[in-house]
Scaffold this motif. Structure first.
Motif, PDB file in Angstrom:
ATOM      1  N   LEU A 113      -2.372  24.248   1.855  1.00  0.00           N
ATOM      2  CA  LEU A 113      -1.771  23.472   0.770  1.00  0.00           C
ATOM      3  C   LEU A 113      -0.380  22.988   1.147  1.00  0.00           C
ATOM      4  CD1 LEU A 113      -2.979  25.516  -2.323  1.00  0.00           C
ATOM      5  CD2 LEU A 113      -3.740  23.252  -1.593  1.00  0.00           C
ATOM      6  N   ALA A 114       0.373  23.808   1.877  1.00  0.00           N
ATOM      7  CA  ALA A 114       1.680  23.369   2.358  1.00  0.00           C
ATOM      8  C   ALA A 114       1.531  22.205   3.331  1.00  0.00           C
ATOM      9  CB  ALA A 114       2.408  24.535   3.021  1.00  0.00           C
ATOM     10  N   GLY A 115       0.517  22.257   4.174  1.00  0.00           N
ATOM     11  CA  GLY A 115       0.251  21.147   5.083  1.00  0.00           C
ATOM     12  C   GLY A 115      -0.081  19.866   4.338  1.00  0.00           C
ATOM     13  N   ALA A 116      -0.802  19.988   3.238  1.00  0.00           N
ATOM     14  CA  ALA A 116      -1.137  18.818   2.424  1.00  0.00           C
ATOM     15  C   ALA A 116       0.126  18.219   1.800  1.00  0.00           C
ATOM     16  CB  ALA A 116      -2.134  19.200   1.334  1.00  0.00           C
ATOM     17  N   VAL A 117       1.013  19.075   1.335  1.00  0.00           N
ATOM     18  CA  VAL A 117       2.271  18.591   0.755  1.00  0.00           C
ATOM     19  C   VAL A 117       3.126  17.922   1.824  1.00  0.00           C
ATOM     20  CG1 VAL A 117       4.427  19.337  -0.324  1.00  0.00           C
ATOM     21  CG2 VAL A 117       2.252  20.237  -1.144  1.00  0.00           C
ATOM     22  N   ALA A 123       1.800  14.465   2.489  1.00  0.00           N
ATOM     23  CA  ALA A 123       2.150  13.526   1.427  1.00  0.00           C
ATOM     24  C   ALA A 123       3.621  13.121   1.499  1.00  0.00           C
ATOM     25  CB  ALA A 123       1.837  14.136   0.064  1.00  0.00           C
ATOM     26  N   VAL A 124       4.481  14.078   1.747  1.00  0.00           N
ATOM     27  CA  VAL A 124       5.915  13.782   1.844  1.00  0.00           C
ATOM     28  C   VAL A 124       6.190  12.903   3.069  1.00  0.00           C
ATOM     29  CG1 VAL A 124       8.182  14.828   2.240  1.00  0.00           C
ATOM     30  CG2 VAL A 124       6.640  15.809   0.543  1.00  0.00           C
ATOM     31  N   ALA A 125       5.542  13.213   4.189  1.00  0.00           N
ATOM     32  CA  ALA A 125       5.737  12.412   5.404  1.00  0.00           C
ATOM     33  C   ALA A 125       5.266  10.981   5.183  1.00  0.00           C
ATOM     34  CB  ALA A 125       4.992  13.046   6.574  1.00  0.00           C
ATOM     35  N   TYR A 126       4.159  10.803   4.485  1.00  0.00           N
ATOM     36  CA  TYR A 126       3.667   9.448   4.199  1.00  0.00           C
ATOM     37  C   TYR A 126       4.681   8.675   3.363  1.00  0.00           C
ATOM     38  CZ  TYR A 126       0.727   5.648   2.590  1.00  0.00           C
ATOM     39  OH  TYR A 126       0.229   4.396   2.314  1.00  0.00           O
ATOM     40  N   ASP A 165       4.624 -11.090  11.179  1.00  0.00           N
ATOM     41  CA  ASP A 165       3.349 -11.788  11.413  1.00  0.00           C
ATOM     42  C   ASP A 165       2.273 -11.407  10.402  1.00  0.00           C
ATOM     43  OD1 ASP A 165       2.902  -9.229  12.257  1.00  0.00           O
ATOM     44  OD2 ASP A 165       1.967  -9.781  14.161  1.00  0.00           O
ATOM     45  N   GLY A 166       2.615 -10.625   9.389  1.00  0.00           N
ATOM     46  CA  GLY A 166       1.670 -10.253   8.345  1.00  0.00           C
ATOM     47  C   GLY A 166       0.926  -8.948   8.607  1.00  0.00           C
ATOM     48  N   THR A 167       1.269  -8.245   9.688  1.00  0.00           N
ATOM     49  CA  THR A 167       0.614  -6.975  10.005  1.00  0.00           C
ATOM     50  C   THR A 167       1.160  -5.863   9.109  1.00  0.00           C
ATOM     51  OG1 THR A 167       0.462  -7.672  12.317  1.00  0.00           O
ATOM     52  CG2 THR A 167       0.118  -5.335  11.847  1.00  0.00           C
ATOM     53  N   LEU A 168       0.259  -5.109   8.516  1.00  0.00           N
ATOM     54  CA  LEU A 168       0.647  -3.993   7.664  1.00  0.00           C
ATOM     55  C   LEU A 168       0.876  -2.757   8.529  1.00  0.00           C
ATOM     56  CD1 LEU A 168       0.983  -2.880   4.760  1.00  0.00           C
ATOM     57  CD2 LEU A 168      -1.451  -2.332   4.822  1.00  0.00           C
ATOM     58  N   ARG A 169       2.033  -2.133   8.391  1.00  0.00           N
ATOM     59  CA  ARG A 169       2.372  -0.922   9.143  1.00  0.00           C
ATOM     60  C   ARG A 169       2.518   0.235   8.160  1.00  0.00           C
ATOM     61  NH1 ARG A 169       1.849  -1.611  14.658  1.00  0.00           N
ATOM     62  NH2 ARG A 169       2.478  -3.740  15.107  1.00  0.00           N
ATOM     63  N   GLU A 170       1.637   1.208   8.314  1.00  0.00           N
ATOM     64  CA  GLU A 170       1.706   2.399   7.486  1.00  0.00           C
ATOM     65  C   GLU A 170       1.098   3.566   8.250  1.00  0.00           C
ATOM     66  OE1 GLU A 170      -0.606   2.382   3.921  1.00  0.00           O
ATOM     67  OE2 GLU A 170      -2.251   1.326   4.847  1.00  0.00           O
ATOM     68  N   ALA A 171       1.409   4.760   7.814  1.00  0.00           N
ATOM     69  CA  ALA A 171       0.876   5.977   8.444  1.00  0.00           C
ATOM     70  C   ALA A 171      -0.411   6.365   7.725  1.00  0.00           C
ATOM     71  CB  ALA A 171       1.906   7.088   8.378  1.00  0.00           C
ATOM     72  N   PHE A 172      -1.413   5.500   7.798  1.00  0.00           N
ATOM     73  CA  PHE A 172      -2.654   5.704   7.054  1.00  0.00           C
ATOM     74  C   PHE A 172      -3.353   7.029   7.368  1.00  0.00           C
ATOM     75  CE2 PHE A 172      -7.244   5.268   6.527  1.00  0.00           C
ATOM     76  CZ  PHE A 172      -7.291   5.048   5.165  1.00  0.00           C
ATOM     77  N   GLY A 188      -4.147  14.715   4.512  1.00  0.00           N
ATOM     78  CA  GLY A 188      -3.616  15.432   3.351  1.00  0.00           C
ATOM     79  C   GLY A 188      -4.707  15.849   2.383  1.00  0.00           C
ATOM     80  N   TYR A 189      -5.663  14.953   2.141  1.00  0.00           N
ATOM     81  CA  TYR A 189      -6.780  15.287   1.245  1.00  0.00           C
ATOM     82  C   TYR A 189      -7.651  16.409   1.833  1.00  0.00           C
ATOM     83  CZ  TYR A 189      -5.932  11.400  -1.952  1.00  0.00           C
ATOM     84  OH  TYR A 189      -5.386  10.553  -2.878  1.00  0.00           O
ATOM     85  N   LEU A 190      -7.905  16.340   3.127  1.00  0.00           N
ATOM     86  CA  LEU A 190      -8.715  17.390   3.756  1.00  0.00           C
ATOM     87  C   LEU A 190      -8.012  18.736   3.718  1.00  0.00           C
ATOM     88  CD1 LEU A 190     -10.170  15.501   6.839  1.00  0.00           C
ATOM     89  CD2 LEU A 190     -11.428  16.358   4.870  1.00  0.00           C
ATOM     90  N   LEU A 191      -6.718  18.743   4.022  1.00  0.00           N
ATOM     91  CA  LEU A 191      -5.968  19.999   3.977  1.00  0.00           C
ATOM     92  C   LEU A 191      -5.913  20.553   2.551  1.00  0.00           C
ATOM     93  CD1 LEU A 191      -2.986  19.222   6.370  1.00  0.00           C
ATOM     94  CD2 LEU A 191      -4.881  20.790   6.777  1.00  0.00           C
ATOM     95  N   GLY A 192      -5.705  19.672   1.578  1.00  0.00           N
ATOM     96  CA  GLY A 192      -5.665  20.116   0.179  1.00  0.00           C
ATOM     97  C   GLY A 192      -6.997  20.665  -0.290  1.00  0.00           C
ATOM     98  N   GLY A 193      -8.079  19.979   0.062  1.00  0.00           N
ATOM     99  CA  GLY A 193      -9.411  20.458  -0.328  1.00  0.00           C
ATOM    100  C   GLY A 193      -9.751  21.781   0.326  1.00  0.00           C
TER     101      GLY A 193
END
Length: 70
Positions: free
Chosen positions: A13-17, A20-23, A33-40, A46-51
């Motif tokens: 659960l700490a890993g999931a948090v 989320a905070v890192a994201y 140029d219109g490229t989306l940059r995110e830490a997808f 996070g969802y896997l760690l939380g589950g």
């Protein structure tokens, strides 16, 4: 075994948090140029760690030692 599962649950659960905070801290930006940059990859991680944390926490709370026969 019960304590181990609960500790594992808290760690997951700490890993999931942290994911989320890192994201949120990394953020999302659109390049010129219109490229989306995110830490997808942090989202499903996070969802896997939380589950996994919830499942192991429930298992830790429901764990019962077999009664010893004397």
């Amino acid at each position: 075994m019960k304590r181990t599962l609960i500790r594992l649950s808290l760690l997951l659960l700490a890993g999931a948090v942290v994911s989320a905070v890192a994201y949120r801290l990394i953020g999302v930006r659109v390049e010129a140029d219109g490229t989306l940059r995110e830490a997808f990859p942090l989202i499903p991680i996070g969802y896997l760690l939380g589950g996994a944390g919830v499942v192991s926490g429930i298992a830790g709370l429901l764990w019962r030692k077999p009664a010893r026969r004397r």
